[in-house]
Write an enzyme that holds these catalytic residues in place. Structure first.
Site, PDB file in Angstrom:
ATOM      1  N   ARG A 127      -6.791   4.806   3.581  1.00 23.98           N
ATOM      2  CA  ARG A 127      -8.113   4.270   3.928  1.00 23.98           C
ATOM      3  C   ARG A 127      -8.145   3.697   5.343  1.00 23.98           C
ATOM      4  O   ARG A 127      -9.209   3.652   5.968  1.00 23.98           O
ATOM      5  CB  ARG A 127      -8.562   3.260   2.868  1.00 23.98           C
ATOM      6  CG  ARG A 127      -8.886   3.930   1.536  1.00 23.98           C
ATOM      7  CD  ARG A 127      -9.333   2.933   0.499  1.00 23.98           C
ATOM      8  NE  ARG A 127      -8.262   2.074   0.055  1.00 23.98           N
ATOM      9  CZ  ARG A 127      -7.463   2.331  -0.973  1.00 23.98           C
ATOM     10  NH1 ARG A 127      -7.623   3.454  -1.656  1.00 23.98           N
ATOM     11  NH2 ARG A 127      -6.507   1.498  -1.315  1.00 23.98           N
ATOM     12  N   GLU A 151       5.507  -4.093  -6.709  1.00 23.38           N
ATOM     13  CA  GLU A 151       5.760  -4.909  -7.901  1.00 23.38           C
ATOM     14  C   GLU A 151       6.957  -4.352  -8.684  1.00 23.38           C
ATOM     15  O   GLU A 151       7.835  -5.083  -9.116  1.00 23.38           O
ATOM     16  CB  GLU A 151       4.500  -4.890  -8.758  1.00 23.38           C
ATOM     17  CG  GLU A 151       4.397  -6.087  -9.652  1.00 23.38           C
ATOM     18  CD  GLU A 151       3.091  -6.073 -10.423  1.00 23.38           C
ATOM     19  OE1 GLU A 151       2.168  -5.338 -10.030  1.00 23.38           O
ATOM     20  OE2 GLU A 151       3.029  -6.797 -11.428  1.00 23.38           O
TER      21      GLU A 151
HETATM   22  P1  AMP Z   1      -0.105  -4.841  -0.083  1.00 23.71           P
HETATM   23  O1  AMP Z   1       1.056  -4.072   0.468  1.00 23.71           O
HETATM   24  O2  AMP Z   1       0.217  -5.587  -1.354  1.00 23.71           O
HETATM   25  O3  AMP Z   1      -0.738  -5.739   0.968  1.00 23.71           O
HETATM   26  O4  AMP Z   1      -1.195  -3.777  -0.532  1.00 23.71           O
HETATM   27  C1  AMP Z   1      -2.037  -3.230   0.412  1.00 23.71           C
HETATM   28  C2  AMP Z   1      -2.318  -1.771   0.144  1.00 23.71           C
HETATM   29  O5  AMP Z   1      -2.622  -1.516  -1.212  1.00 23.71           O
HETATM   30  C3  AMP Z   1      -3.519  -1.348   0.952  1.00 23.71           C
HETATM   31  O6  AMP Z   1      -3.292  -0.055   1.480  1.00 23.71           O
HETATM   32  C4  AMP Z   1      -4.664  -1.390  -0.034  1.00 23.71           C
HETATM   33  O7  AMP Z   1      -5.542  -0.324   0.208  1.00 23.71           O
HETATM   34  C5  AMP Z   1      -4.017  -1.287  -1.410  1.00 23.71           C
HETATM   35  N1  AMP Z   1      -4.479  -2.340  -2.344  1.00 23.71           N
HETATM   36  C6  AMP Z   1      -3.738  -3.365  -2.839  1.00 23.71           C
HETATM   37  N2  AMP Z   1      -4.448  -4.131  -3.677  1.00 23.71           N
HETATM   38  C7  AMP Z   1      -5.691  -3.600  -3.729  1.00 23.71           C
HETATM   39  C8  AMP Z   1      -6.916  -3.959  -4.403  1.00 23.71           C
HETATM   40  N3  AMP Z   1      -7.006  -5.024  -5.230  1.00 23.71           N
HETATM   41  N4  AMP Z   1      -7.993  -3.192  -4.196  1.00 23.71           N
HETATM   42  C9  AMP Z   1      -7.939  -2.128  -3.354  1.00 23.71           C
HETATM   43  N5  AMP Z   1      -6.832  -1.733  -2.702  1.00 23.71           N
HETATM   44  C10 AMP Z   1      -5.710  -2.457  -2.877  1.00 23.71           C
END
Ligand code: AMP
Length: 185
Positions: free
Chosen positions: A65, A102
């Protein structure tokens, strides 16, 4: 700064999908923002204004995205766009970074010459790169991407997100300045 009216337009254009991709997660769906021309214009005008004076050489967008917002912004600012991809998708020599999820690991990579030879721009200094993605949750994905940018000799000057899940506290240990258009506390 976004006006409260503009903020309302953006927040109203992002859809919540409960229990996707698994129970307990509220997925923030930005496809409804992309298909809403008024909201997309408010967002891209705001980002263009913020970053016009940063002296950027490239925008790096995170798979998938981040590609959409990153490529639109790169075109508006007249700078290059670089995709940070999930492992195994880029055809030339790459550098990669693992990060923990996770359960288990994932990996992102970029081309070794994505920001020119040694990451040095035409001005003779490390290329100034803005990292962009739709959302920051734990920050693991973006941290790995920022590390890659610096690893190939460029400089990640800021990391930008459309939406930050502020209650997860990712910005506290983030290696670059963080800017989020919207924050959920
Ligand atoms: P993180 O590495 O935990 O910061 O996760 C970020 C990535 O996961 C990004 O590319 C987001 O598009 C996706 N992502 C994580 N959580 C969500 C959520 N609640 N809604 C939409 N996309 C998410």
């Amino acid at each position: 700064m976004l006006t409260p009216h503009e903020q309302g337009i953006l927040l109203g254009a992002i859809r919540d999908i409960p229990d996707f991709p698994k129970p307990g997660i509220v997925f923030k769906d930005i496809t409804t923002l992309l298909s809403n021309p008024e909201a997309l214009k408010v967002l891209m005008d705001h980002l263009e204004k913020r970053y016009a004076s940063y002296g950027l050489d490239y925008i790096a967008g995170i798979d998938a995205r981040g590609f959409i917002f990153g490529a639109i912004l790169a075109d508006r600012l007249g700078v290059g766009f670089v995709p940070v991809r999930k492992k195994g998708k880029l055809p030339y020599t790459t550098v990669s970074q693992k990060y923990s999820l996770e359960y288990g690991f994932d990996e992102v990579e970029i081309h070794i010459d994505a920001f020119g030879d040694g990451g040095i721009a035409a001005h003779g200094n490390p290329a100034n790169v803005l990292l962009i993605d739709d959302l920051i949750a734990t920050g693991g994905t973006a941290k790995a991407a920022a590390t890659l940018i610096n690893q190939v000799g460029a400089k990640c000057v800021e990391s930008c997100f459309i939406l930050e899940l502020g209650f997860l506290g990712a910005r506290e240990s983030f290696p670059t300045p963080v800017y989020s258009v919207l924050t959920l506390d």
